[in-house]
Design a protein around this motif. Sequence first.
Motif, PDB file in Angstrom:
ATOM      1  N   ASP A  27       0.836  -1.207   0.000  1.00 27.75           N
ATOM      2  CA  ASP A  27       0.000   0.000   0.000  1.00 27.75           C
ATOM      3  C   ASP A  27       0.872   1.259   0.000  1.00 27.75           C
ATOM      4  O   ASP A  27       0.564   2.230  -0.697  1.00 27.75           O
ATOM      5  N   VAL A  28       1.978   1.188   0.758  1.00 30.87           N
ATOM      6  CA  VAL A  28       2.907   2.339   0.791  1.00 30.87           C
ATOM      7  C   VAL A  28       3.455   2.600  -0.612  1.00 30.87           C
ATOM      8  O   VAL A  28       3.507   3.743  -1.084  1.00 30.87           O
ATOM      9  N   ILE A  29       3.851   1.523  -1.294  1.00 26.85           N
ATOM     10  CA  ILE A  29       4.424   1.672  -2.646  1.00 26.85           C
ATOM     11  C   ILE A  29       3.360   2.183  -3.620  1.00 26.85           C
ATOM     12  O   ILE A  29       3.631   3.062  -4.455  1.00 26.85           O
ATOM     13  N   ASP A  30       2.142   1.648  -3.509  1.00 23.02           N
ATOM     14  CA  ASP A  30       1.055   2.120  -4.384  1.00 23.02           C
ATOM     15  C   ASP A  30       0.837   3.624  -4.208  1.00 23.02           C
ATOM     16  O   ASP A  30       0.686   4.367  -5.183  1.00 23.02           O
ATOM     17  N   HIS A  31       0.812   4.052  -2.928  1.00 23.42           N
ATOM     18  CA  HIS A  31       0.614   5.479  -2.661  1.00 23.42           C
ATOM     19  C   HIS A  31       1.794   6.305  -3.169  1.00 23.42           C
ATOM     20  O   HIS A  31       1.609   7.430  -3.650  1.00 23.42           O
ATOM     21  N   LEU A  32       3.000   5.720  -3.047  1.00 27.56           N
ATOM     22  CA  LEU A  32       4.186   6.431  -3.534  1.00 27.56           C
ATOM     23  C   LEU A  32       4.074   6.681  -5.035  1.00 27.56           C
ATOM     24  O   LEU A  32       4.351   7.794  -5.519  1.00 27.56           O
ATOM     25  N   ILE A  33       3.658   5.659  -5.791  1.00 29.15           N
ATOM     26  CA  ILE A  33       3.537   5.805  -7.253  1.00 29.15           C
ATOM     27  C   ILE A  33       2.527   6.910  -7.576  1.00 29.15           C
ATOM     28  O   ILE A  33       2.772   7.771  -8.428  1.00 29.15           O
ATOM     29  N   LYS A  34       1.413   6.924  -6.862  1.00 28.72           N
ATOM     30  CA  LYS A  34       0.390   7.959  -7.120  1.00 28.72           C
ATOM     31  C   LYS A  34       0.889   9.343  -6.695  1.00 28.72           C
ATOM     32  O   LYS A  34       0.624  10.346  -7.353  1.00 28.72           O
ATOM     33  N   ARG A  35       1.616   9.366  -5.555  1.00 23.10           N
ATOM     34  CA  ARG A  35       2.106  10.653  -5.056  1.00 23.10           C
ATOM     35  C   ARG A  35       3.107  11.277  -6.036  1.00 23.10           C
ATOM     36  O   ARG A  35       3.064  12.475  -6.300  1.00 23.10           O
ATOM     37  N   LEU A  36       3.985  10.431  -6.564  1.00 27.48           N
ATOM     38  CA  LEU A  36       4.971  10.933  -7.538  1.00 27.48           C
ATOM     39  C   LEU A  36       4.265  11.479  -8.774  1.00 27.48           C
ATOM     40  O   LEU A  36       4.676  12.481  -9.353  1.00 27.48           O
ATOM     41  N   GLN A  37       3.171  10.815  -9.152  1.00 25.65           N
ATOM     42  CA  GLN A  37       2.421  11.270 -10.322  1.00 25.65           C
ATOM     43  C   GLN A  37       1.734  12.610 -10.046  1.00 25.65           C
ATOM     44  O   GLN A  37       1.833  13.546 -10.836  1.00 25.65           O
ATOM     45  N   LYS A  38       1.052  12.690  -8.883  1.00 17.87           N
ATOM     46  CA  LYS A  38       0.267  13.903  -8.589  1.00 17.87           C
ATOM     47  C   LYS A  38       1.178  15.099  -8.343  1.00 17.87           C
ATOM     48  O   LYS A  38       0.955  16.188  -8.859  1.00 17.87           O
ATOM     49  N   ARG A  39       2.225  14.856  -7.538  1.00 14.99           N
ATOM     50  CA  ARG A  39       3.038  15.992  -7.112  1.00 14.99           C
ATOM     51  C   ARG A  39       4.036  16.434  -8.179  1.00 14.99           C
ATOM     52  O   ARG A  39       4.311  17.600  -8.346  1.00 14.99           O
ATOM     53  N   TYR A  40       4.587  15.449  -8.889  1.00 14.79           N
ATOM     54  CA  TYR A  40       5.680  15.796  -9.805  1.00 14.79           C
ATOM     55  C   TYR A  40       5.389  15.425 -11.259  1.00 14.79           C
ATOM     56  O   TYR A  40       6.257  15.542 -12.114  1.00 14.79           O
ATOM     57  N   HIS A  41       4.179  14.955 -11.527  1.00 14.52           N
ATOM     58  CA  HIS A  41       3.774  14.655 -12.893  1.00 14.52           C
ATOM     59  C   HIS A  41       4.657  13.558 -13.519  1.00 14.52           C
ATOM     60  O   HIS A  41       4.942  13.565 -14.727  1.00 14.52           O
ATOM     61  N   VAL A  42       5.126  12.642 -12.679  1.00 12.45           N
ATOM     62  CA  VAL A  42       5.979  11.563 -13.175  1.00 12.45           C
ATOM     63  C   VAL A  42       5.142  10.564 -13.971  1.00 12.45           C
ATOM     64  O   VAL A  42       4.042  10.209 -13.564  1.00 12.45           O
ATOM     65  N   THR A  43       5.686  10.143 -15.093  1.00 13.92           N
ATOM     66  CA  THR A  43       5.047   9.088 -15.873  1.00 13.92           C
ATOM     67  C   THR A  43       5.490   7.751 -15.282  1.00 13.92           C
ATOM     68  O   THR A  43       6.670   7.586 -14.969  1.00 13.92           O
ATOM     69  N   SER A  44       4.558   6.838 -15.119  1.00 14.14           N
ATOM     70  CA  SER A  44       4.932   5.528 -14.568  1.00 14.14           C
ATOM     71  C   SER A  44       4.398   4.418 -15.460  1.00 14.14           C
ATOM     72  O   SER A  44       3.269   4.491 -15.941  1.00 14.14           O
ATOM     73  N   VAL A  45       5.237   3.422 -15.666  1.00 17.67           N
ATOM     74  CA  VAL A  45       4.791   2.193 -16.323  1.00 17.67           C
ATOM     75  C   VAL A  45       5.052   1.088 -15.315  1.00 17.67           C
ATOM     76  O   VAL A  45       6.185   0.901 -14.870  1.00 17.67           O
ATOM     77  N   VAL A  46       3.989   0.403 -14.917  1.00 17.14           N
ATOM     78  CA  VAL A  46       4.100  -0.553 -13.817  1.00 17.14           C
ATOM     79  C   VAL A  46       3.658  -1.935 -14.287  1.00 17.14           C
ATOM     80  O   VAL A  46       2.553  -2.086 -14.818  1.00 17.14           O
ATOM     81  N   ILE A  47       4.540  -2.911 -14.088  1.00 12.99           N
ATOM     82  CA  ILE A  47       4.125  -4.305 -14.310  1.00 12.99           C
ATOM     83  C   ILE A  47       3.725  -4.852 -12.956  1.00 12.99           C
ATOM     84  O   ILE A  47       4.490  -4.740 -11.989  1.00 12.99           O
ATOM     85  N   THR A  48       2.552  -5.417 -12.866  1.00 11.59           N
ATOM     86  CA  THR A  48       2.165  -6.045 -11.597  1.00 11.59           C
ATOM     87  C   THR A  48       1.157  -7.158 -11.840  1.00 11.59           C
ATOM     88  O   THR A  48       0.432  -7.148 -12.836  1.00 11.59           O
TER      89      THR A  48
END
Lengths: 258, 269
Positions: free
Chosen positions: A187-208
């Motif tokens: 859950d911490v990692i999931d929130h981190l991915i979203k936080r990076l996107q919202k705050r810094y507009h980071v593009t993420s490609v996630v395999i899960t």
Amino acid sequence: MPAPPSAEPAASPFIQIRGLHKSFDSQKVLQGIDLDISRGETLVLVGPSGEGKSVLLKHIIGLLQPDAGSIQFDGTSLCGLSERQLAPLRRRIGYLFQNAALFDSLTVAQNVAFPLIEAGIKNPAEIKSRVQEALEVVELDAHTEKMPINLSGGMRKRVGIARAIVGRPEIILYDEPTAGLDPIVTDVIDHLIKRLQKRYHVTSVVITHDIASVFKIADRIVMLKNGIVYFNGSPDQLRHSPDTFIQDFIAGRSGMTS
Amino acid sequence: MDDSSRGLISTLGRAVLNFINYFGQLGILLGEGFESLVKTKPRLHLMMEQIVRIGFGSQVVVIVTGAFTGAVFTAQSYFKFRDFGIESTVGSIVSVSLFRELGPVLTGLMVAGRVGAAMAAEIGTMKVSEQIDALRAMGVHPVDYLAMPRFFAMTISMPLLIAEAVAFGLGASWFVAVLGFGIPSAWFWMHTIDHTNLEDLSYAMIKGLVFGMLIVVISCHQGLSTTNGAVGVGQSTTRAVVFSSLALLVTNFFLTLLLNYIFPMGTIT
């Protein structure tokens, strides 16, 4: 943490993949992938194991060269570039390997500091504070002097995430970021991915393979099957897809009875 | 043409292709090394680490090799020279042999076994555990980070290790000849110094440099081309030692001919 977004969104996709084919000996892994990834979105790659998700991710960063097709990274074709030509592009990308791929001979802090030092940052105080910040994000700031061999699988993965984000990349490629982690850290990692996107507009490609994570973080979901894009749409479209394979995949139904 | 002839030709053809392919890969690695030399700054701290591991760490092996080679060669020469009454000249033959052949070749073989194996195993393990891909993903060329520091460290360390082996070989030779067989120390040193010249030292240093380069290129190539997990690491390690040792012995012959052309034997200065 990563660099702030540019004011105007680019008209062309950040990453554009066309007709991507890749085989290993006689095994055809990718058989014509067409995919656009927009700046700032979180795209989740799902699909059965062995369908080429990691292979696709490695093409995006140029670790593998396609047999046919093209990959454009922010308007630059990655095909045919040498290792040295790829280096500046790769420094704009963070990559979390499936098994973290930490350097055995370096401590946790040295592993996380590595991309900063290679990017030419020389100020030890800046390196230390950014390493500390990245390790705090993954809740490992108390383990800076440990060697990778002394970490659990989950801790190694979190150090890998810290190393992927410390350089403030524009895009982060995560190869199974939550595999082997407990539900709380997941859950911490999931929130981190979203936080990076919202705050810094980071593009993420996630395999899960973690379906709960998929619906928590995805703006768009792409499913690979038989070497092609089998599904490309929003989480809602995936959830309500009439396709039985997709529904079985989401529900984790193998069709076997005990 | 029958099946067995066709099979033989096919096997031979494959072997020749593999041989050419191998040299092609070594050539590409050398090209990347040259590019690294021209385009990037040397990583001094990594080079120093490798000098400690290659140079400092190999000293015991090299000293023991040099000393006991010098000792046994002195004993064998003494037993034969005694028949001709020229036993006081053993120092000269031991010295020339140590400088020209035994020092460089035996040190090279020992370093190939100790350092070449370690290089191939370490780099090979990094390859199969995706650490090399991690380097590449962070924009770091594996040749810059892994091969070049080892290359510089080896080219610096090998001549010094050979000098050390020869020095301990001569020391052991003196010990055996003078203290063991009663040859007067003055005679021993007079013959040794008279028949050893700067060319002999040049032989040792040039051979050390070339052997060091051979070991590092072959071992790094084996490491960087490792596949197939732990089994692959084992195979790469074995191949690094075998290929380095064979390359060293073959190169030694041709290098000896070349060096003898440049520094002809018998021209005492």
